[in-house]
Design a protein around this motif. Sequence first.
Motif, PDB file in Angstrom:
ATOM      1  N   GLU A  29       0.684  -0.977  -0.521  1.00  0.00           N
ATOM      2  CA  GLU A  29      -0.118  -0.251  -0.141  1.00  0.00           C
ATOM      3  C   GLU A  29       0.325   1.153  -0.160  1.00  0.00           C
ATOM      4  N   THR A  38      -6.878   6.287   7.316  1.00  0.00           N
ATOM      5  CA  THR A  38      -6.840   5.025   8.673  1.00  0.00           C
ATOM      6  C   THR A  38      -5.395   4.916   8.341  1.00  0.00           C
ATOM      7  N   GLN A  64      -5.665   0.959  15.500  1.00  0.00           N
ATOM      8  CA  GLN A  64      -5.909   1.564  14.416  1.00  0.00           C
ATOM      9  C   GLN A  64      -6.096   3.179  14.753  1.00  0.00           C
ATOM     10  N   ASN A  66      -8.374   6.387  12.858  1.00  0.00           N
ATOM     11  CA  ASN A  66      -8.767   6.666  12.184  1.00  0.00           C
ATOM     12  C   ASN A  66      -8.238   8.378  11.789  1.00  0.00           C
ATOM     13  N   HIS A 284     -11.474  -7.307  10.946  1.00  0.00           N
ATOM     14  CA  HIS A 284     -11.787  -6.834  10.114  1.00  0.00           C
ATOM     15  C   HIS A 284     -13.067  -6.207  10.677  1.00  0.00           C
ATOM     16  N   ASP A 289     -13.601  -1.935   7.749  1.00  0.00           N
ATOM     17  CA  ASP A 289     -13.416  -3.662   6.689  1.00  0.00           C
ATOM     18  C   ASP A 289     -14.704  -3.931   6.507  1.00  0.00           C
ATOM     19  N   THR A 290     -15.921  -3.478   5.914  1.00  0.00           N
ATOM     20  CA  THR A 290     -16.784  -4.109   5.637  1.00  0.00           C
ATOM     21  C   THR A 290     -16.854  -4.594   3.493  1.00  0.00           C
ATOM     22  N   ASN A 291     -15.361  -4.530   3.424  1.00  0.00           N
ATOM     23  CA  ASN A 291     -14.830  -5.191   1.938  1.00  0.00           C
ATOM     24  C   ASN A 291     -14.434  -6.322   2.178  1.00  0.00           C
ATOM     25  N   TYR A 292     -14.124  -7.239   3.299  1.00  0.00           N
ATOM     26  CA  TYR A 292     -12.790  -8.172   3.440  1.00  0.00           C
ATOM     27  C   TYR A 292     -13.386  -9.415   2.817  1.00  0.00           C
TER      28      TYR A 292
END
Length: 311
Positions: A29, A38, A64, A66, A284, A289-292
């Motif tokens: 990343e 984040t 974490q 944010n 997650h 992280d809703t798309n994990y």
Amino acid sequence: MLGGTFLQQTEEKITYKELEKPVYVVKEEEKAPTFSGTEYIALAGVDYREENPADNSDTMIIVQLNHDTKEIRMVSVYRDTFLKIEEGNYFKANASYNLGGAEGYLSMLNRNLDLSITQYVTVDFVALQKLIDGIGGLNLTVTAEEAAEINRYNGDTAAICGIEYKTIPPEAGTYHLNGSQVVSYARIRSIDNDFVRTSRQRTVLNAVFEKLKTCDLKTLLSLADQLLPLVTTNIQNPINYVSCIFDYDIVYMEGFPYEKTTGIINGLSYVFAEDLEANVRKLHADFGDTNYQPTEELISVCEEIRWMTGH
């Protein structure tokens, strides 16, 4: 952000140690602009005593930040969790720092939790003692058993920290504890288990964070001047994070794995995740992280652990 000659001189005291070996990450990343989006940091509390050369990371916390919502979430990994430490080696999670340094610690977290953390901060409990004494101690409510254990642990802790050994009454109550007494409280494990110990550690962290909010900037900078020499990190300009104390709130603190059991392998006690994949999915989700979706590496790790342990 904070600036000035004093800050520059203070930051020069920190042990800055860049990662020297490759770290396993789920995906490469690009580093987001400072203080936006984040950000993840792996904290490691290591016992550097000369009589304990193993340097196991007995405190392992994923933080974490944010920066958009100004919220902090923390998840502490139980030290005895049975996880993949390195290729071909499944063992206690806290052995990862001893075997592979900061790189091994980060790789262990990323491989078993499907993360891509590349920033770390390492301290020993002397740093925590100095921080707590620097903010004037903490008021903590303890049970009679905990009070007795604080007194028992504190003989050792106070000696290591080079401060006077002081006791508290051996009964339940709310006491004003100094730095070594708080560290001793956070070290307690013999009267219950590591699950409760990490809960105590999170209680301490939350109390410290809230008290830091009441400190003026001069006090915070003085603390930074004392503490940064006891910190090892690969974060550039770490003192800039002092400003987060005033504006951010801790909104979530929990231990990992969520669903767990304990057992013995070859005479050693372990914590086993009851379905590691399900625990990682929840992690997650709790981090937003809703798309994990689990990676092939995580699925492979889960299958190996299930084959070896039945969990």
